[in-house]
Design a protein around this motif. Sequence first.
Motif, PDB file in Angstrom:
ATOM      1  N   LEU A   1      -6.776  10.052   9.571  1.00 14.68           N
ATOM      2  CA  LEU A   1      -6.299   9.541   8.294  1.00 14.68           C
ATOM      3  C   LEU A   1      -4.973  10.187   7.924  1.00 14.68           C
ATOM      4  O   LEU A   1      -4.857  11.417   7.910  1.00 14.68           O
ATOM      5  CB  LEU A   1      -7.317   9.848   7.188  1.00 14.68           C
ATOM      6  CG  LEU A   1      -8.756   9.400   7.417  1.00 14.68           C
ATOM      7  CD1 LEU A   1      -9.651   9.878   6.277  1.00 14.68           C
ATOM      8  CD2 LEU A   1      -8.830   7.899   7.534  1.00 14.68           C
TER       9      LEU A   1
ATOM     10  N   LYS B   1       0.836  -1.189   0.000  1.00 15.44           N
ATOM     11  CA  LYS B   1       0.000   0.000   0.000  1.00 15.44           C
ATOM     12  C   LYS B   1       0.875   1.245   0.000  1.00 15.44           C
ATOM     13  O   LYS B   1       1.970   1.256   0.555  1.00 15.44           O
ATOM     14  CB  LYS B   1      -0.896   0.001   1.230  1.00 15.44           C
ATOM     15  CG  LYS B   1      -1.974  -1.087   1.204  1.00 15.44           C
ATOM     16  CD  LYS B   1      -2.855  -0.972   2.433  1.00 15.44           C
ATOM     17  CE  LYS B   1      -3.937  -2.031   2.427  1.00 15.44           C
ATOM     18  NZ  LYS B   1      -4.787  -1.967   3.638  1.00 15.44           N
TER      19      LYS B   1
ATOM     20  N   PHE C   1      -4.705   7.840   0.689  1.00 14.73           N
ATOM     21  CA  PHE C   1      -5.200   7.841   2.056  1.00 14.73           C
ATOM     22  C   PHE C   1      -4.861   6.542   2.753  1.00 14.73           C
ATOM     23  O   PHE C   1      -5.029   5.454   2.186  1.00 14.73           O
ATOM     24  CB  PHE C   1      -6.715   8.006   2.065  1.00 14.73           C
ATOM     25  CG  PHE C   1      -7.183   9.375   1.690  1.00 14.73           C
ATOM     26  CD1 PHE C   1      -7.208   9.774   0.365  1.00 14.73           C
ATOM     27  CD2 PHE C   1      -7.594  10.268   2.661  1.00 14.73           C
ATOM     28  CE1 PHE C   1      -7.627  11.042   0.012  1.00 14.73           C
ATOM     29  CE2 PHE C   1      -8.020  11.543   2.315  1.00 14.73           C
ATOM     30  CZ  PHE C   1      -8.033  11.922   0.994  1.00 14.73           C
ATOM     31  N   GLY C   2      -4.408   6.654   3.998  1.00 21.33           N
ATOM     32  CA  GLY C   2      -4.336   5.481   4.834  1.00 21.33           C
ATOM     33  C   GLY C   2      -5.736   5.056   5.245  1.00 21.33           C
ATOM     34  O   GLY C   2      -6.706   5.800   5.051  1.00 21.33           O
ATOM     35  N   THR C   3      -5.839   3.867   5.806  1.00 18.73           N
ATOM     36  CA  THR C   3      -7.156   3.363   6.214  1.00 18.73           C
ATOM     37  C   THR C   3      -7.645   4.007   7.504  1.00 18.73           C
ATOM     38  O   THR C   3      -8.800   3.856   7.866  1.00 18.73           O
ATOM     39  CB  THR C   3      -7.137   1.836   6.376  1.00 18.73           C
ATOM     40  OG1 THR C   3      -6.070   1.489   7.260  1.00 18.73           O
ATOM     41  CG2 THR C   3      -6.918   1.153   5.040  1.00 18.73           C
TER      42      THR C   3
ATOM     43  N   LEU D   1      -4.140  12.386  -3.911  1.00 18.78           N
ATOM     44  CA  LEU D   1      -3.845  12.002  -2.545  1.00 18.78           C
ATOM     45  C   LEU D   1      -4.057  10.513  -2.352  1.00 18.78           C
ATOM     46  O   LEU D   1      -4.990   9.929  -2.899  1.00 18.78           O
ATOM     47  CB  LEU D   1      -4.739  12.767  -1.571  1.00 18.78           C
ATOM     48  CG  LEU D   1      -4.660  14.284  -1.626  1.00 18.78           C
ATOM     49  CD1 LEU D   1      -5.546  14.892  -0.546  1.00 18.78           C
ATOM     50  CD2 LEU D   1      -3.232  14.775  -1.498  1.00 18.78           C
TER      51      LEU D   1
END
Lengths: 117, 111
Positions: free
Chosen positions: B87, B2, B101-103, B99
């Motif tokens: 986030l 990721k 995004f993290g989870t 962008l």
Amino acid sequence: NAGVTQTPKFQVLKTGQSMTLQCAQDMNHNSMYWYRQDPGMGLRLIYYSASEGTTDKGEVPNGYNVSRLNKREFSLRLESAAPSQTSVYFCASSSPEWPPKPNQPQHFGDGTRLSIL
Amino acid sequence: RKEVEQDPGPFNVPEGATVAFNCTYSNSASQSFFWYRQDCRKEPKLLMSVYSSGNEDGRFTAQLNRASQYISLLIRDSKLSDSATYLCVVNVASGANNLFFGTGTRLTVIP
């Protein structure tokens, strides 16, 4: 201040139906985005429009189409809805400047909750 | 791998505690970094940008370590109203402000 406005807020569809999600921003932003958010997956970019007249695929474009109608409006269309498209959809915009600077944050609408049965 | 990875939590902390979240990103060419806050069933909202030298906004401090490719957020004197999902967001610019995004890391501040 309206910011980014999305309609509708909620929608239930049957498999195979079509619909268009609407998004409008009043911040004179050049760039607009459509994301979907699923549990455990975070926000994923579907399509974006860097400026009026251009659109590009994001991470998960399959099953969707977009139209940048004018500088203010960016719509997302599901031509034949599938249960896998059940999600929360967010529209965002950024960059009052052109060309866009990488340090510009995005501003989000309050989302559309879409369920496909 | 990721683009952005975060510990999902949840972090449950008492009011007044200090809590820190970390986030790692995979692309060394990443140019800008943000922390967003998302309340339950609401849209993400910008909390703060993260600058190379580190920056502070009231009780919130953000830091960037480019060499190790991680970003941190420190919240001091936690309030009940800080309960939300945080986030981590990274921009790998490619013609627009795209962008990643993290989870998200979920924080609950307990009375």
